[in-house]
Design a protein around this motif. Structure first.
Motif, PDB file in Angstrom:
ATOM      1  N   GLY A 198       0.843  -1.198   0.000  1.00  0.00           N
ATOM      2  CA  GLY A 198       0.000   0.000   0.000  1.00  0.00           C
ATOM      3  C   GLY A 198       0.867   1.231   0.000  1.00  0.00           C
ATOM      4  O   GLY A 198       2.093   1.152  -0.129  1.00  0.00           O
ATOM      5  N   SER A 199       0.204   2.375   0.167  1.00  0.00           N
ATOM      6  CA  SER A 199       0.913   3.605  -0.122  1.00  0.00           C
ATOM      7  C   SER A 199       1.787   4.119   1.019  1.00  0.00           C
ATOM      8  O   SER A 199       2.887   4.595   0.785  1.00  0.00           O
ATOM      9  CB  SER A 199      -0.078   4.671  -0.561  1.00  0.00           C
ATOM     10  OG  SER A 199      -1.135   4.750   0.357  1.00  0.00           O
ATOM     11  N   LYS A 204       0.009   2.658   8.474  1.00  0.00           N
ATOM     12  CA  LYS A 204       0.090   1.267   8.932  1.00  0.00           C
ATOM     13  C   LYS A 204       1.115   1.040  10.041  1.00  0.00           C
ATOM     14  O   LYS A 204       1.481  -0.092  10.325  1.00  0.00           O
ATOM     15  CB  LYS A 204       0.354   0.340   7.746  1.00  0.00           C
ATOM     16  CG  LYS A 204      -0.876   0.262   6.845  1.00  0.00           C
ATOM     17  CD  LYS A 204      -0.832  -0.691   5.714  1.00  0.00           C
ATOM     18  CE  LYS A 204      -2.080  -0.517   4.847  1.00  0.00           C
ATOM     19  NZ  LYS A 204      -1.965  -1.035   3.515  1.00  0.00           N
ATOM     20  N   GLY A 222       5.124  -2.339  -1.981  1.00  0.00           N
ATOM     21  CA  GLY A 222       4.284  -1.169  -2.250  1.00  0.00           C
ATOM     22  C   GLY A 222       5.029   0.132  -2.012  1.00  0.00           C
ATOM     23  O   GLY A 222       6.240   0.155  -1.778  1.00  0.00           O
ATOM     24  N   GLY A 223       4.270   1.236  -2.045  1.00  0.00           N
ATOM     25  CA  GLY A 223       4.858   2.570  -1.879  1.00  0.00           C
ATOM     26  C   GLY A 223       5.546   2.732  -0.535  1.00  0.00           C
ATOM     27  O   GLY A 223       6.491   3.511  -0.395  1.00  0.00           O
ATOM     28  N   TYR A 226       9.597   2.476   0.121  1.00  0.00           N
ATOM     29  CA  TYR A 226      10.644   3.463  -0.220  1.00  0.00           C
ATOM     30  C   TYR A 226      11.101   4.280   0.994  1.00  0.00           C
ATOM     31  O   TYR A 226      12.224   4.759   1.030  1.00  0.00           O
ATOM     32  CB  TYR A 226      10.188   4.355  -1.387  1.00  0.00           C
ATOM     33  CG  TYR A 226       9.663   3.505  -2.528  1.00  0.00           C
ATOM     34  CD1 TYR A 226      10.450   2.468  -3.041  1.00  0.00           C
ATOM     35  CD2 TYR A 226       8.375   3.660  -3.030  1.00  0.00           C
ATOM     36  CE1 TYR A 226       9.967   1.623  -4.038  1.00  0.00           C
ATOM     37  CE2 TYR A 226       7.890   2.822  -4.031  1.00  0.00           C
ATOM     38  CZ  TYR A 226       8.688   1.802  -4.522  1.00  0.00           C
ATOM     39  OH  TYR A 226       8.207   0.964  -5.497  1.00  0.00           O
ATOM     40  N   LEU A 240       7.154   7.600  -3.900  1.00  0.00           N
ATOM     41  CA  LEU A 240       6.454   7.964  -2.663  1.00  0.00           C
ATOM     42  C   LEU A 240       7.436   7.894  -1.510  1.00  0.00           C
ATOM     43  O   LEU A 240       8.165   6.912  -1.372  1.00  0.00           O
ATOM     44  CB  LEU A 240       5.367   6.925  -2.387  1.00  0.00           C
ATOM     45  CG  LEU A 240       3.920   7.259  -2.650  1.00  0.00           C
ATOM     46  CD1 LEU A 240       3.034   6.133  -2.147  1.00  0.00           C
ATOM     47  CD2 LEU A 240       3.515   8.574  -2.024  1.00  0.00           C
ATOM     48  N   GLY A 291       9.384   4.469  -8.162  1.00  0.00           N
ATOM     49  CA  GLY A 291       9.067   3.050  -8.037  1.00  0.00           C
ATOM     50  C   GLY A 291       7.559   2.837  -8.063  1.00  0.00           C
ATOM     51  O   GLY A 291       6.826   3.462  -7.297  1.00  0.00           O
ATOM     52  N   LEU A 292       7.110   1.981  -8.987  1.00  0.00           N
ATOM     53  CA  LEU A 292       5.666   1.733  -9.060  1.00  0.00           C
ATOM     54  C   LEU A 292       5.297   0.263  -8.863  1.00  0.00           C
ATOM     55  O   LEU A 292       4.113  -0.086  -8.775  1.00  0.00           O
ATOM     56  CB  LEU A 292       5.095   2.239 -10.399  1.00  0.00           C
ATOM     57  CG  LEU A 292       5.150   3.754 -10.623  1.00  0.00           C
ATOM     58  CD1 LEU A 292       4.495   4.140 -11.945  1.00  0.00           C
ATOM     59  CD2 LEU A 292       4.481   4.527  -9.482  1.00  0.00           C
ATOM     60  N   PRO A 317      -1.413  -3.679  -1.582  1.00  0.00           N
ATOM     61  CA  PRO A 317      -0.797  -4.122  -2.834  1.00  0.00           C
ATOM     62  C   PRO A 317       0.710  -3.853  -2.894  1.00  0.00           C
ATOM     63  O   PRO A 317       1.224  -2.983  -2.199  1.00  0.00           O
ATOM     64  CB  PRO A 317      -1.544  -3.306  -3.895  1.00  0.00           C
ATOM     65  CG  PRO A 317      -2.060  -2.116  -3.176  1.00  0.00           C
ATOM     66  CD  PRO A 317      -2.313  -2.533  -1.764  1.00  0.00           C
ATOM     67  N   GLY A 319       2.289  -2.828  -5.526  1.00  0.00           N
ATOM     68  CA  GLY A 319       2.576  -1.732  -6.448  1.00  0.00           C
ATOM     69  C   GLY A 319       1.270  -1.069  -6.853  1.00  0.00           C
ATOM     70  O   GLY A 319       0.212  -1.338  -6.271  1.00  0.00           O
ATOM     71  N   VAL A 320       1.344  -0.222  -7.871  1.00  0.00           N
ATOM     72  CA  VAL A 320       0.139   0.476  -8.327  1.00  0.00           C
ATOM     73  C   VAL A 320      -0.650  -0.505  -9.211  1.00  0.00           C
ATOM     74  O   VAL A 320      -0.642  -0.400 -10.443  1.00  0.00           O
ATOM     75  CB  VAL A 320       0.514   1.779  -9.070  1.00  0.00           C
ATOM     76  CG1 VAL A 320      -0.735   2.580  -9.423  1.00  0.00           C
ATOM     77  CG2 VAL A 320       1.415   2.632  -8.198  1.00  0.00           C
ATOM     78  N   GLU A 322      -3.622  -0.874  -9.915  1.00  0.00           N
ATOM     79  CA  GLU A 322      -4.713  -0.364 -10.758  1.00  0.00           C
ATOM     80  C   GLU A 322      -4.219  -0.132 -12.187  1.00  0.00           C
ATOM     81  O   GLU A 322      -5.010  -0.061 -13.127  1.00  0.00           O
ATOM     82  CB  GLU A 322      -5.255   0.962 -10.203  1.00  0.00           C
ATOM     83  CG  GLU A 322      -5.862   0.882  -8.803  1.00  0.00           C
ATOM     84  CD  GLU A 322      -4.856   1.212  -7.692  1.00  0.00           C
ATOM     85  OE1 GLU A 322      -3.634   1.006  -7.910  1.00  0.00           O
ATOM     86  OE2 GLU A 322      -5.294   1.628  -6.622  1.00  0.00           O
ATOM     87  N   ASP A 350      -7.461  -2.705  -0.395  1.00  0.00           N
ATOM     88  CA  ASP A 350      -7.046  -2.866  -1.785  1.00  0.00           C
ATOM     89  C   ASP A 350      -6.528  -4.259  -2.110  1.00  0.00           C
ATOM     90  O   ASP A 350      -6.561  -4.676  -3.265  1.00  0.00           O
ATOM     91  CB  ASP A 350      -5.970  -1.839  -2.138  1.00  0.00           C
ATOM     92  CG  ASP A 350      -6.588  -0.530  -2.575  1.00  0.00           C
ATOM     93  OD1 ASP A 350      -7.679  -0.579  -3.181  1.00  0.00           O
ATOM     94  OD2 ASP A 350      -6.006   0.518  -2.313  1.00  0.00           O
TER      95      ASP A 350
END
Ligand code: AMP
Length: 392
Positions: A198-199, A204, A222-223, A226, A240, A291-292, A317, A319-320, A322, A350
């Motif tokens: 997730g982002s 979290k 995920g984001g 990073y 992110l 990074g995606l 997730p 990564g992105v 969607e 998600d």
């Protein structure tokens, strides 16, 4: 352990069931996704078959404490009638517990079903005001909570009401959430591996802290990865990043040792778009790139880390997902989990969308029905909608 519907005698009793009928409607007030209604059927059918007088209630949307015709539960009554093959009487009282509801309930025979109006038409609902809780309880002998999605909130229709009835028990949906999420976190069959993505790290933090105490391995993708990269001294380009949480991530990495597993390579792109120019990099993310998704070596590393797990909990997730070009990490992890000989628990939000998008829902042991509620469960918090139920 909490009492469930099967632990009590419901024959001839008026049973108030808090369901989650918070379903999406289109502009013609047609339900566009009936999953939550379908999910409620096992508890309702059990009560009908066992001769209860079944009184259903739920919120829908945010009417902010006043009647909003576009958020009426009337379409739910229609859908339920079709699915149950019997009429569900809709008590269309703007004050929820009104003359229609009282009259309909007075005429009920065993096995009949009545649905009350949207509980959030009443301003007291979300403030857990005693008066409305007592009004709801006055309609019933017994209370069943089957709405996990609101279990982390203390409202009249899921918590307050429980104090004013003979007993308050869990429906099948809540029972399953307690069994899978509860066992996964509190008494898992080991090795227990958690996958978080997730982002944001910030949303979290409590989940990371709680899970680190319990898991054998914590995979972070995920984001949010990073900020951990930055804590390791890596460059993160335009990915992110939450600078305020770099120190926190450092502390976590120091405390966790090799318990935390981070991506070793990253799919980076020039911009936040599915069609952006992209490449795979190992270690540092170069300037001007973001990074995606996790890269192929990370997919392999994470797949190996869950291979021997007996319990896996996944939230967020990789990564992105969607964007199809950056969904591979998330989809591959979903496929790996689907084929594991382990209890696999998908913890809301998600990651549920990702698993369903990949058509793998049926292959997981449990998919949580509540985003916020499952996150709070993973944080180790007690959920008021469960705490209030009668102990076995
Ligand atoms: P959350 O609600 O915190 O679980 O975050 C879910 C969101 O995180 C999804 O909408 C993903 O697109 C997003 N996400 C996952 N990985 C990344 C990433 N590398 N960069 C930006 N957003 C991401």
């Amino acid at each position: 352990m909490k009492l469930t519907v099967e632990d009590i005698n419901v024959k001839g009793k008026k049973v108030l069931v808090r369901c989650d009928f918070n379903v999406p409607l289109n502009e013609n007030s047609e339900i566009t996704d009936e999953n939550r209604i379908v999910g409620s059927l096992p508890t309702i059918k059990y009560l009908i078959e066992n001769g209860a007088k079944v009184i259903l209630c739920s919120h829908m949307g945010k009417p902010k404490g006043e009647p909003k015709p576009e958020l009426s539960l009337a379409p739910v009554a229609k859908s339920l009638s079709e699915k149950l093959g019997k009429e569900v009487i809709f008590a269309a009282d703007d004050n929820v517990v009104g003359d229609n509801a009282k009259a309909a309930i007075a005429e009920m025979s065993d096995g009949d079903v009545v649905l009350l109006q949207n509980t959030r038409y009443r301003a007291e609902e979300t403030k857990n005001v005693d008066e409305f809780s007592k009004e709801l309880a006055s309609l019933a002998d017994v209370f069943v909570n089957d709405a996990f999605g609101t279990a982390h909130r203390a409202h009249c229709s899921n918590v307050g009401v429980s104090q004013y009835v003979e007993c308050a028990v869990a429906g099948y949906l809540i029972e399953k959430e307690i069994e899978f999420l509860g066992n996964a976190v509190n008494s898992p069959v080991r090795p227990l591996v958690a996958i978080l993505g997730g982002s944001k790290v910030s949303s979290k933090i409590s989940v990371i802290e709680n899970l680190l105490k319990k898991v054998d391995k914590l995979i972070i993708g995920g984001g949010m990865a990073y900020t951990f990269f930055a804590a390791q001294g890596k460059t993160t380009g335009t990915s992110l990043l939450e600078p305020d949480y770099i120190d926190y991530a450092k502390k976590m990495l120091d405390a966790a040792g090799d318990k935390i597993l981070l991506p070793v390579d990253t799919v980076v792109a020039k911009e936040f778009s599915n069609d952006a120019e992209s490449m795979v990099v190992e270690g540092n993310i170069p300037e001007g790139w973001m990074g995606l998704d996790i890269g192929p070596k990370s997919i392999e590393l994470f797949s190996q880390a869950v291979k021997d797990a007996k319990t896996v909990v996944w939230n967020g997730p990789m990564g992105v997902f969607e964007m199809p070009n950056f969904a591979k990490g998330t989809n591959t992890i979903a496929t790996v989990l689907a084929d594991l000989d382990a209890t696999t628990v998908i913890g809301g939000g998600d990651s549920v969308a990702a698993v369903n998008q990949a058509g793998l829902g049926e292959k997981m042991s449990h998919i949580s029905t509540g985003g916020g509620a499952s996150l709070e469960y993973l944080e180790g918090k007690e959920l008021p909608g469960i705490v209030c139920l009668t102990d076995k």
